[in-house]
Write a protein that holds these residues in place. Sequence first.
Motif, PDB file in Angstrom:
ATOM      1  N   MET A  41      -6.084  -5.130  -5.401  1.00 34.19           N
ATOM      2  CA  MET A  41      -4.862  -5.502  -4.676  1.00 34.19           C
ATOM      3  C   MET A  41      -3.719  -4.521  -4.933  1.00 34.19           C
ATOM      4  O   MET A  41      -3.716  -3.778  -5.916  1.00 34.19           O
ATOM      5  CB  MET A  41      -4.407  -6.906  -5.076  1.00 34.19           C
ATOM      6  N   LYS A  42      -2.745  -4.549  -4.015  1.00 34.03           N
ATOM      7  CA  LYS A  42      -1.498  -3.798  -4.168  1.00 34.03           C
ATOM      8  C   LYS A  42      -0.415  -4.772  -4.599  1.00 34.03           C
ATOM      9  O   LYS A  42      -0.200  -5.796  -3.945  1.00 34.03           O
ATOM     10  CB  LYS A  42      -1.104  -3.110  -2.859  1.00 34.03           C
ATOM     11  N   VAL A  43       0.291  -4.435  -5.681  1.00 37.53           N
ATOM     12  CA  VAL A  43       1.247  -5.350  -6.291  1.00 37.53           C
ATOM     13  C   VAL A  43       2.650  -4.758  -6.271  1.00 37.53           C
ATOM     14  O   VAL A  43       2.852  -3.592  -6.636  1.00 37.53           O
ATOM     15  CB  VAL A  43       0.847  -5.669  -7.748  1.00 37.53           C
ATOM     16  N   PHE A  44       3.617  -5.583  -5.866  1.00 37.03           N
ATOM     17  CA  PHE A  44       5.029  -5.229  -5.947  1.00 37.03           C
ATOM     18  C   PHE A  44       5.609  -6.009  -7.117  1.00 37.03           C
ATOM     19  O   PHE A  44       5.693  -7.240  -7.070  1.00 37.03           O
ATOM     20  CB  PHE A  44       5.759  -5.586  -4.646  1.00 37.03           C
ATOM     21  N   LEU A  45       6.006  -5.319  -8.179  1.00 37.16           N
ATOM     22  CA  LEU A  45       6.448  -5.949  -9.419  1.00 37.16           C
ATOM     23  C   LEU A  45       7.935  -5.715  -9.643  1.00 37.16           C
ATOM     24  O   LEU A  45       8.393  -4.568  -9.692  1.00 37.16           O
ATOM     25  CB  LEU A  45       5.650  -5.387 -10.598  1.00 37.16           C
ATOM     26  N   VAL A  46       8.692  -6.805  -9.819  1.00 41.50           N
ATOM     27  CA  VAL A  46      10.126  -6.712 -10.091  1.00 41.50           C
ATOM     28  C   VAL A  46      10.353  -6.786 -11.591  1.00 41.50           C
ATOM     29  O   VAL A  46       9.916  -7.735 -12.255  1.00 41.50           O
ATOM     30  CB  VAL A  46      10.903  -7.842  -9.400  1.00 41.50           C
ATOM     31  N   GLY A  47      11.033  -5.787 -12.138  1.00 44.32           N
ATOM     32  CA  GLY A  47      11.363  -5.763 -13.553  1.00 44.32           C
ATOM     33  C   GLY A  47      10.560  -4.726 -14.316  1.00 44.32           C
ATOM     34  O   GLY A  47       9.448  -4.352 -13.915  1.00 44.32           O
ATOM     35  N   ALA A  48      11.152  -4.255 -15.435  1.00 43.61           N
ATOM     36  CA  ALA A  48      10.467  -3.286 -16.287  1.00 43.61           C
ATOM     37  C   ALA A  48      10.662  -3.636 -17.761  1.00 43.61           C
ATOM     38  O   ALA A  48      10.464  -2.787 -18.625  1.00 43.61           O
ATOM     39  CB  ALA A  48      10.986  -1.877 -16.002  1.00 43.61           C
ATOM     40  N   GLY A  49      11.061  -4.880 -18.034  1.00 43.25           N
ATOM     41  CA  GLY A  49      11.248  -5.336 -19.408  1.00 43.25           C
ATOM     42  C   GLY A  49       9.953  -5.804 -20.032  1.00 43.25           C
ATOM     43  O   GLY A  49       8.863  -5.460 -19.573  1.00 43.25           O
TER      44      GLY A  49
ATOM     45  N   VAL B 257      -6.227  -3.862 -10.512  1.00 41.20           N
ATOM     46  CA  VAL B 257      -5.462  -3.735  -9.271  1.00 41.20           C
ATOM     47  C   VAL B 257      -5.512  -2.287  -8.797  1.00 41.20           C
ATOM     48  O   VAL B 257      -5.728  -1.355  -9.584  1.00 41.20           O
ATOM     49  CB  VAL B 257      -3.991  -4.196  -9.441  1.00 41.20           C
ATOM     50  N   ASN B 258      -5.282  -2.093  -7.508  1.00 45.24           N
ATOM     51  CA  ASN B 258      -5.366  -0.761  -6.908  1.00 45.24           C
ATOM     52  C   ASN B 258      -4.053   0.011  -7.017  1.00 45.24           C
ATOM     53  O   ASN B 258      -4.050   1.234  -7.159  1.00 45.24           O
ATOM     54  CB  ASN B 258      -5.770  -0.896  -5.433  1.00 45.24           C
ATOM     55  N   HIS B 259      -2.930  -0.730  -6.951  1.00 48.74           N
ATOM     56  CA  HIS B 259      -1.620  -0.071  -6.911  1.00 48.74           C
ATOM     57  C   HIS B 259      -0.553  -1.018  -7.444  1.00 48.74           C
ATOM     58  O   HIS B 259      -0.621  -2.233  -7.215  1.00 48.74           O
ATOM     59  CB  HIS B 259      -1.268   0.325  -5.472  1.00 48.74           C
ATOM     60  N   ILE B 260       0.443  -0.456  -8.136  1.00 50.64           N
ATOM     61  CA  ILE B 260       1.618  -1.218  -8.583  1.00 50.64           C
ATOM     62  C   ILE B 260       2.880  -0.445  -8.216  1.00 50.64           C
ATOM     63  O   ILE B 260       3.024   0.727  -8.583  1.00 50.64           O
ATOM     64  CB  ILE B 260       1.619  -1.475 -10.098  1.00 50.64           C
ATOM     65  N   THR B 261       3.774  -1.111  -7.490  1.00 52.66           N
ATOM     66  CA  THR B 261       5.118  -0.583  -7.261  1.00 52.66           C
ATOM     67  C   THR B 261       6.061  -1.305  -8.209  1.00 52.66           C
ATOM     68  O   THR B 261       6.100  -2.541  -8.234  1.00 52.66           O
ATOM     69  CB  THR B 261       5.582  -0.808  -5.813  1.00 52.66           C
ATOM     70  N   ILE B 262       6.819  -0.538  -9.006  1.00 54.28           N
ATOM     71  CA  ILE B 262       7.747  -1.111  -9.981  1.00 54.28           C
ATOM     72  C   ILE B 262       9.162  -1.028  -9.426  1.00 54.28           C
ATOM     73  O   ILE B 262       9.659   0.064  -9.129  1.00 54.28           O
ATOM     74  CB  ILE B 262       7.671  -0.361 -11.324  1.00 54.28           C
ATOM     75  N   SER B 263       9.810  -2.190  -9.286  1.00 57.61           N
ATOM     76  CA  SER B 263      11.182  -2.255  -8.795  1.00 57.61           C
ATOM     77  C   SER B 263      12.079  -2.749  -9.922  1.00 57.61           C
ATOM     78  O   SER B 263      11.867  -3.843 -10.449  1.00 57.61           O
ATOM     79  CB  SER B 263      11.275  -3.218  -7.606  1.00 57.61           C
ATOM     80  N   ASN B 264      13.059  -1.938 -10.313  1.00 55.19           N
ATOM     81  CA  ASN B 264      13.932  -2.334 -11.415  1.00 55.19           C
ATOM     82  C   ASN B 264      15.341  -1.824 -11.152  1.00 55.19           C
ATOM     83  O   ASN B 264      15.531  -0.757 -10.547  1.00 55.19           O
ATOM     84  CB  ASN B 264      13.408  -1.762 -12.743  1.00 55.19           C
ATOM     85  N   ARG B 265      16.336  -2.579 -11.625  1.00 60.31           N
ATOM     86  CA  ARG B 265      17.728  -2.171 -11.433  1.00 60.31           C
ATOM     87  C   ARG B 265      18.003  -0.827 -12.084  1.00 60.31           C
ATOM     88  O   ARG B 265      18.794  -0.035 -11.577  1.00 60.31           O
ATOM     89  CB  ARG B 265      18.663  -3.250 -12.001  1.00 60.31           C
ATOM     90  N   SER B 266      17.366  -0.567 -13.222  1.00 55.10           N
ATOM     91  CA  SER B 266      17.480   0.735 -13.888  1.00 55.10           C
ATOM     92  C   SER B 266      16.263   1.579 -13.520  1.00 55.10           C
ATOM     93  O   SER B 266      15.139   1.286 -13.940  1.00 55.10           O
ATOM     94  CB  SER B 266      17.550   0.552 -15.408  1.00 55.10           C
ATOM     95  N   ALA B 267      16.491   2.615 -12.729  1.00 44.24           N
ATOM     96  CA  ALA B 267      15.380   3.470 -12.303  1.00 44.24           C
ATOM     97  C   ALA B 267      14.716   4.154 -13.489  1.00 44.24           C
ATOM     98  O   ALA B 267      13.501   4.392 -13.478  1.00 44.24           O
ATOM     99  CB  ALA B 267      15.878   4.505 -11.303  1.00 44.24           C
ATOM    100  N   SER B 268      15.492   4.471 -14.526  1.00 48.49           N
ATOM    101  CA  SER B 268      14.925   5.165 -15.682  1.00 48.49           C
ATOM    102  C   SER B 268      13.925   4.273 -16.419  1.00 48.49           C
ATOM    103  O   SER B 268      12.889   4.753 -16.898  1.00 48.49           O
ATOM    104  CB  SER B 268      16.037   5.610 -16.637  1.00 48.49           C
ATOM    105  N   ARG B 269      14.208   2.971 -16.496  1.00 45.44           N
ATOM    106  CA  ARG B 269      13.275   2.054 -17.160  1.00 45.44           C
ATOM    107  C   ARG B 269      12.011   1.868 -16.318  1.00 45.44           C
ATOM    108  O   ARG B 269      10.913   1.756 -16.854  1.00 45.44           O
ATOM    109  CB  ARG B 269      13.940   0.703 -17.417  1.00 45.44           C
ATOM    110  N   ALA B 270      12.180   1.845 -14.997  1.00 44.47           N
ATOM    111  CA  ALA B 270      11.008   1.761 -14.116  1.00 44.47           C
ATOM    112  C   ALA B 270      10.137   2.990 -14.292  1.00 44.47           C
ATOM    113  O   ALA B 270       8.901   2.901 -14.363  1.00 44.47           O
ATOM    114  CB  ALA B 270      11.458   1.628 -12.663  1.00 44.47           C
TER     115      ALA B 270
END
Length: 281
Positions: free
Chosen positions: A142-150, A165-178
């Motif tokens: 599966m392709k996963v959209f994940l919110v947060g990098a904590g 999983v096949n793919h993970i997109t990491i969405s975080n307010r701090s791009a550096s932590r993502a």
Amino acid sequence: MISETYEAEKKPERVRQITGKTRVFGILADPIYHVKTPQTMNAVFDSHGLDCVLVPFHVAPAALPVLVEGLRRMQNFGGFIATVPHKPSMLDLCDEVTDAARHIGAVNCVRREDDGRLVGTMLDGIGFVEAMRARGVDVSGMKVFLVGAGGASSAIAFGLAEAGVNHITISNRSASRARELQERLSCIYPGLSLSIDAQDIEHHDVIINGSTLGMRSSDAEPVDFSRIHAEHLVADAIMEPAVTPLLAAAQSRGCEIFPGKPMLDSQIVLMAQHMGALPRT
């Protein structure tokens, strides 16, 4: 007479007896009001006939090292669970951590050895994947959209990667932590497709909120709710409220939803085993 009859008809309730022999465990959080672990873990202790109790400790980040040092010295203390926002900080406060915790960069369960040494691990990722499997969902491919990098999001990301999983997109307010999470994942799972471009939500199979957004009514939306469609599986790691704004929005669009409490239920026995309350299988 009425009151006497009422008293006679009342069924006696089982009262947990806390004595000098009771082994004490804890959960550390800030805030603490939302935690469900004490009820869940104490039910596990009861079901196994254990003279143990788990209690909540409300501790701010600045005071965490002082509390942990005190817990080391409590000879009837068995260990604790760490949750928001303490999971990343516990990595440096433990004497020893598992490879999983080191890779993830956070600890959520700590065992106190008899000599006061603290041994930490991270079980959030295992709990999340097992909770989805219990609902008949296999995330492999599966392709996963994940919110947060904590701490929680990192654990979920590694759990998902391990589950194939096949793919993970990491969405975080701090791009550096993502980006940092992306780099840690790519080191351990070089074949995994990863992105921190959070613009494309629609073309994912699963949306997961591993952040704290949604715990308070004033929080921003973790994702743009208007971009959720019925084919999405939508999960939230938050346990209070049980149905977060994200889950409510997803449910209204016909999505299958996964609340946070089952994630705790799926890892609670593993936590009890790591802390030494239950034997490891």
